[in-house]
Design a protein around this motif. Structure first.
Motif, PDB file in Angstrom:
ATOM      1  N   LEU A  52       0.869   3.921  -3.140  1.00 33.91           N
ATOM      2  CA  LEU A  52       0.502   5.315  -2.910  1.00 33.91           C
ATOM      3  C   LEU A  52       1.650   6.251  -3.240  1.00 33.91           C
ATOM      4  CD1 LEU A  52      -1.448   7.450  -1.939  1.00 33.91           C
ATOM      5  CD2 LEU A  52      -0.783   6.926   0.415  1.00 33.91           C
ATOM      6  N   THR A 106       0.831  -1.209   0.000  1.00 34.06           N
ATOM      7  CA  THR A 106       0.000   0.000   0.000  1.00 34.06           C
ATOM      8  C   THR A 106       0.861   1.253   0.000  1.00 34.06           C
ATOM      9  OG1 THR A 106      -1.737  -1.169   1.214  1.00 34.06           O
ATOM     10  CG2 THR A 106      -1.827   1.229   1.228  1.00 34.06           C
ATOM     11  N   THR A 107       1.880   1.264   0.830  1.00 31.84           N
ATOM     12  CA  THR A 107       2.791   2.416   0.900  1.00 31.84           C
ATOM     13  C   THR A 107       3.441   2.673  -0.447  1.00 31.84           C
ATOM     14  OG1 THR A 107       3.254   1.964   3.235  1.00 31.84           O
ATOM     15  CG2 THR A 107       4.845   3.329   2.057  1.00 31.84           C
ATOM     16  N   ALA A 141      -4.775   2.574  -1.167  1.00 25.88           N
ATOM     17  CA  ALA A 141      -3.891   3.549  -1.809  1.00 25.88           C
ATOM     18  C   ALA A 141      -4.676   4.479  -2.729  1.00 25.88           C
ATOM     19  CB  ALA A 141      -2.807   2.816  -2.602  1.00 25.88           C
TER      20      ALA A 141
END
Length: 449
Positions: free
Chosen positions: A130, A126-127, A287
């Motif tokens: 994004l 997800t990090t 995200a």
């Protein structure tokens, strides 16, 4: 960095050197704090300790002296991996001395907005998703936290025009007091790190710190399909943005077989998504929601979803060779992660699995072994995993001594259209110093075929 004077002349004990302890010591020293660093490792050959001493920072190596807090410290900043059963940490809590991790320090000095991301699974994916969406959308993101970059070092150089995308573990979140991300994401909660937290409730409470300090003008993106996560959301003061991976919803971000929906309106056609697996939909929706809230245009989001094939060692697409697709999921150090990996494919799969033997059962994998047509077993759990695979009705089971042998054997067992998946369901430390090194060995073996 904010022009803060709150640390000037403050007496601070830093527990644990490593990368984060070193960065915290350098930063606080520059802000005028009186620093002592205490690390349990021997000093011999410790380059960081020598460098800090050269800056007139006190360093104590080789153990945690009893009574060290008698020197009058007003703050302790500890390495996230040091448990709260550590005698110095317990003494600090008894004396009512604040005990932080470095993400609290990062928040206090940051001029940039922070997006905080946590969850049992999917944090890193997800990090990374994004970060790429914000980059293409020209939002000036900086990546930090548990993903490998020390947060306070990133915050030190961030400006008000930047945004910090911060992956936060439960260990890090436990050491926060005022940490308040503008956008918080909680992907999911499964039992994990119970040896550290003690109970499932304590683990969930640590994860809840991602939103506990948020206010009415912040946003909390959360998995509404998990009761434990919904309970956390009910207590949050932030604007709630639920996500659902099972059906279209009128509020938040959701999916059906065709579209990603934003507040019930079709937003992106799912056909463009390259990242495989139902579990990765949680990461994609989280995200995407954060990118929308940050004002990213649709084209930037679509560009990432149409090209992103996975974080290294986490369901990473390696290559297609002679009609076989190779995936590196070396980060799957437990059955929960391997379950998600196996569920991502509906084609015949050759599974390479096994590693450090912690005595954990593989039974959770049984319902997901239906598409596994062959197994190549590695490491200390080799015999146990082979026996488990046999009990699942798998007839083609081979043992390998090295990753190169495992890849060669898996390729020989495969046919055109098959997936060859490294997803060990075990830690790496019997043969490799880390899951990253194990994954790199897999990639190298694939490339040498």
């Amino acid at each position: 960095m904010k022009n803060t004077m709150q640390f000037k002349d403050k007496k601070v004990l830093i527990l644990g050197l490593a990368k984060s302890g070193y960065a915290v010591a350098k930063l606080l020293h520059s802000l005028g704090a009186d620093i002592t660093v205490n690390d349990s490792s021997p000093e011999n050959g410790n380059k960081e300790a020598a460098e800090l001493r050269a800056d007139d920072i006190s360093v104590i190596c080789g153990g945690h002296p009893i009574g060290i807090l008698d020197e009058g410290f007003s703050l302790v900043i500890k390495n996230p991996g040091i448990p709260y059963t550590n005698p110095v940490v317990m003494d600090a809590i008894k004396r009512e001395i604040p005990v932080w991790t470095e993400i609290e320090l990062a928040y206090k000095i940051s001029e940039a907005q922070i997006i905080g991301i946590t969850g049992s699974n999917g944090k890193t994916t997800t990090t990374t998703l994004l970060f790429h969406m914000l980059s293409i959308g020209k939002k000036r993101p900086l990546i930090a936290g548990n993903i490998g970059t020390v947060s306070c070092s990133v915050a030190e150089h961030a400006t008000p025009n930047d945004v910090i995308v911060l992956e936060a573990s439960s260990f890090q979140l436990m050491g926060t007091e005022t940490f308040r991300p503008k956008i918080a994401i909680l992907t999911n909660i499964y039992d994990a790190h119970l040896d550290y937290h003690g109970t499932s409730d304590a683990y969930a409470e640590a994860k809840a710190e991602i939103t506990n300090n948020q206010l009415e003008d912040d946003f909390f993106i959360y998995n509404e399909e998990q009761e434990a996560v919904r309970e956390i959301a009910m207590k949050s003061r932030a604007i709630l943005i639920p996500f659902s991976v099972s059906e279209k919803k009128e509020i938040g971000i959701s999916v059906d077989e065709t579209y990603i929906y934003w507040n019930g309106t079709p937003f992106i056609n799912r056909s463009i998504i390259k990242l495989p697996g139902q579990h990765n939909l949680e990461n994609i929706l989280s995200a995407t929601a954060a990118a929308i809230l940050m004002g990213c245009n649709k084209d930037a989001i679509e560009d990432v979803l149409a090209s992103f094939t996975g974080v290294k060692h986490r369901m990473q697409y390696v290559k297609e060779l002679q009609g076989r697709k190779y995936f590196n999921d070396s980060k799957a150090t437990n059955t929960l992660a391997t379950k998600s990996a196996l569920a991502a494919f509906d084609v015949p799969t050759i599974l390479i699995a096994g590693g450090l033997d912690r005595g954990h059962s593989f039974e959770e994998l049984r319902p997901f072994m239906g598409n596994v047509k062959a197994v190549v077993a590695l490491g200390e759990t080799q015999k146990r995993f082979a026996e488990f695979a046999s009990s699942c009705g798998i007839e083609q089971i081979l043992n390998a001594g090295t990753m190169e042998d495992a890849v060669r054997l898996a390729h020989a067992l495969s046919e055109v259209g098959d997936v060859i998946l490294l997803s060990p369901a075990s830690a790496s430390w019997d043969q490799y110093v880390s899951f990253e090194v194990r994954g790199d060995a897999f990639i190298e073996a694939v490339m040498s075929l």
